[in-house]
Write a protein that holds these residues in place. Structure first.
Motif, PDB file in Angstrom:
ATOM      1  N   ALA A 113       0.868  -1.180   0.000  1.00  0.00           N
ATOM      2  CA  ALA A 113       0.000   0.000   0.000  1.00  0.00           C
ATOM      3  C   ALA A 113       0.900   1.224   0.000  1.00  0.00           C
ATOM      4  O   ALA A 113       1.623   1.478   0.971  1.00  0.00           O
ATOM      5  N   ALA A 114       0.878   1.982  -1.095  1.00  0.00           N
ATOM      6  CA  ALA A 114       1.871   3.032  -1.316  1.00  0.00           C
ATOM      7  C   ALA A 114       1.208   4.394  -1.377  1.00  0.00           C
ATOM      8  O   ALA A 114       0.162   4.566  -2.013  1.00  0.00           O
ATOM      9  N   ASP A 115       1.825   5.357  -0.722  1.00  0.00           N
ATOM     10  CA  ASP A 115       1.277   6.722  -0.763  1.00  0.00           C
ATOM     11  C   ASP A 115       2.399   7.712  -0.473  1.00  0.00           C
ATOM     12  O   ASP A 115       3.400   7.375   0.159  1.00  0.00           O
ATOM     13  N   ILE A 116       2.167   8.959  -0.913  1.00  0.00           N
ATOM     14  CA  ILE A 116       3.151  10.018  -0.690  1.00  0.00           C
ATOM     15  C   ILE A 116       3.000  10.621   0.702  1.00  0.00           C
ATOM     16  O   ILE A 116       3.915  11.282   1.196  1.00  0.00           O
ATOM     17  N   SER A 117       1.849  10.401   1.355  1.00  0.00           N
ATOM     18  CA  SER A 117       1.566  11.061   2.641  1.00  0.00           C
ATOM     19  C   SER A 117       1.825  10.125   3.817  1.00  0.00           C
ATOM     20  O   SER A 117       1.146   9.104   3.978  1.00  0.00           O
ATOM     21  N   ILE A 118       2.772  10.511   4.640  1.00  0.00           N
ATOM     22  CA  ILE A 118       3.115   9.698   5.805  1.00  0.00           C
ATOM     23  C   ILE A 118       1.952   9.666   6.804  1.00  0.00           C
ATOM     24  O   ILE A 118       1.705   8.666   7.472  1.00  0.00           O
ATOM     25  N   THR A 119       1.206  10.765   6.875  1.00  0.00           N
ATOM     26  CA  THR A 119       0.063  10.809   7.805  1.00  0.00           C
ATOM     27  C   THR A 119      -1.039   9.856   7.347  1.00  0.00           C
ATOM     28  O   THR A 119      -1.624   9.130   8.162  1.00  0.00           O
ATOM     29  N   ALA A 120      -1.312   9.842   6.051  1.00  0.00           N
ATOM     30  CA  ALA A 120      -2.316   8.895   5.537  1.00  0.00           C
ATOM     31  C   ALA A 120      -1.885   7.470   5.851  1.00  0.00           C
ATOM     32  O   ALA A 120      -2.691   6.638   6.294  1.00  0.00           O
ATOM     33  N   LEU A 121      -0.607   7.191   5.648  1.00  0.00           N
ATOM     34  CA  LEU A 121      -0.107   5.828   5.894  1.00  0.00           C
ATOM     35  C   LEU A 121      -0.217   5.474   7.375  1.00  0.00           C
ATOM     36  O   LEU A 121      -0.570   4.343   7.724  1.00  0.00           O
ATOM     37  N   ARG A 122       0.083   6.447   8.240  1.00  0.00           N
ATOM     38  CA  ARG A 122      -0.008   6.177   9.682  1.00  0.00           C
ATOM     39  C   ARG A 122      -1.454   5.879  10.079  1.00  0.00           C
ATOM     40  O   ARG A 122      -1.739   4.918  10.784  1.00  0.00           O
ATOM     41  N   ASN A 123      -2.379   6.690   9.574  1.00  0.00           N
ATOM     42  CA  ASN A 123      -3.794   6.458   9.873  1.00  0.00           C
ATOM     43  C   ASN A 123      -4.244   5.097   9.348  1.00  0.00           C
ATOM     44  O   ASN A 123      -5.000   4.372  10.004  1.00  0.00           O
ATOM     45  N   ALA A 124      -3.794   4.779   8.155  1.00  0.00           N
ATOM     46  CA  ALA A 124      -4.190   3.509   7.536  1.00  0.00           C
ATOM     47  C   ALA A 124      -3.666   2.326   8.352  1.00  0.00           C
ATOM     48  O   ALA A 124      -4.396   1.367   8.634  1.00  0.00           O
ATOM     49  N   ARG A 125      -2.405   2.444   8.755  1.00  0.00           N
ATOM     50  CA  ARG A 125      -1.806   1.347   9.519  1.00  0.00           C
ATOM     51  C   ARG A 125      -2.537   1.142  10.845  1.00  0.00           C
ATOM     52  O   ARG A 125      -2.779   0.004  11.260  1.00  0.00           O
TER      53      ARG A 125
END
Ligand SMILES: C[S@@+](CC[C@H](N)C(=O)[O-])C[C@H]1O[C@@H](n2cnc3c(N)ncnc32)[C@H](O)[C@@H]1O
Length: 207
Positions: free
Chosen positions: A64-76
């Protein structure tokens, strides 16, 4: 797409709102991929992870790849709440997909939904197509030009037709299964129900 749609824009957008609660998977993904046997998948521009989590819960091994670290943190965080069955199947990757893509010919499924890159969208789609393994599937979902009338997707440059996306694929290497406009119900601005119009491309890379 305006230059402001860079990583700072996406970071501020995700930081500025509460993390999405266990988001629902995109209905076009569910329709197009629901019957495929699980394998390896790339969710390119995964946002807060609803699609990646849905794929993992169906047995896919997801990057799951994204440019936004915040989106990734929320997703995780959301995936972690669902336990190891889901979370062990997802690798979260911070990446600017206009710069580089994960390995070529690696994934049984590459799925991308409403990613509006700064720079060439065609170049991004070609790079994502190259990441599909022989026999694998490419799913591209975006805002159809006719969606402008809903007032939901009013940013200039984010629209494209499924046929435009399909035209980027070499017919010798790709079999286009679906290239059409589909509707989707969503909660729009102000909480009102809207029917949105998506462009949906599903294609299979010839083995
Ligand atoms: C409109 S959101 C869609 C998120 C998710 N795919 C969905 O359908 O809910 C676009 C996403 O693409 C990501 N994105 C934009 N440009 C990107 C880039 N160059 N590389 C990787 N991700 C990008 C943003 O951070 C954002 O999460």
């Amino acid at each position: 797409v305006p230059e402001e749609f860079d990583s700072t824009f996406w970071e501020e957008r995700y930081r500025g709102r509460a993390a999405a609660r266990a988001g629902k998977p995109n209905p076009q993904l569910v329709t197009e991929i629901g019957d495929l046997p699980p394998g390896t998948a790339l969710d390119a521009g995964c946002g807060e992870g609803a699609d990646a989590i849905w794929l993992a819960s169906r047995g896919w091994q997801v990057t799951a790849a994204d440019i936004s670290i915040t989106a990734l943190r929320n997703a995780r965080e959301q995936a972690d709440e669902l336990g190891s069955d889901v979370t062990d199947r997802i690798t979260w990757m911070e990446i600017d997909l206009t710069d580089r893509a994960p390995d070529e010919e690696r994934f049984d499924l590459v799925s991308t939904h409403y990613v509006h890159p700064v720079g060439s969208r065609d170049a991004l789609f070609r790079r994502l197509a190259a990441a599909v393994a022989p026999g694998g599937t490419l799913l591209v979902v975006g805002h159809d030009p006719s969606d402008r009338s809903t007032g939901h997707s009013d940013t200039p440059g984010v629209h494209f037709t499924a046929q435009e996306a399909a035209a980027l694929l070499d017919p010798g290497r790709w079999e286009v299964a679906v290239a059409e406009t589909r509707t989707r119900n969503a909660t729009g601005h102000g909480g009102r129900e809207v029917t949105l119009r998506d462009s949906v491309l599903r294609a299979r890379r010839r083995p």
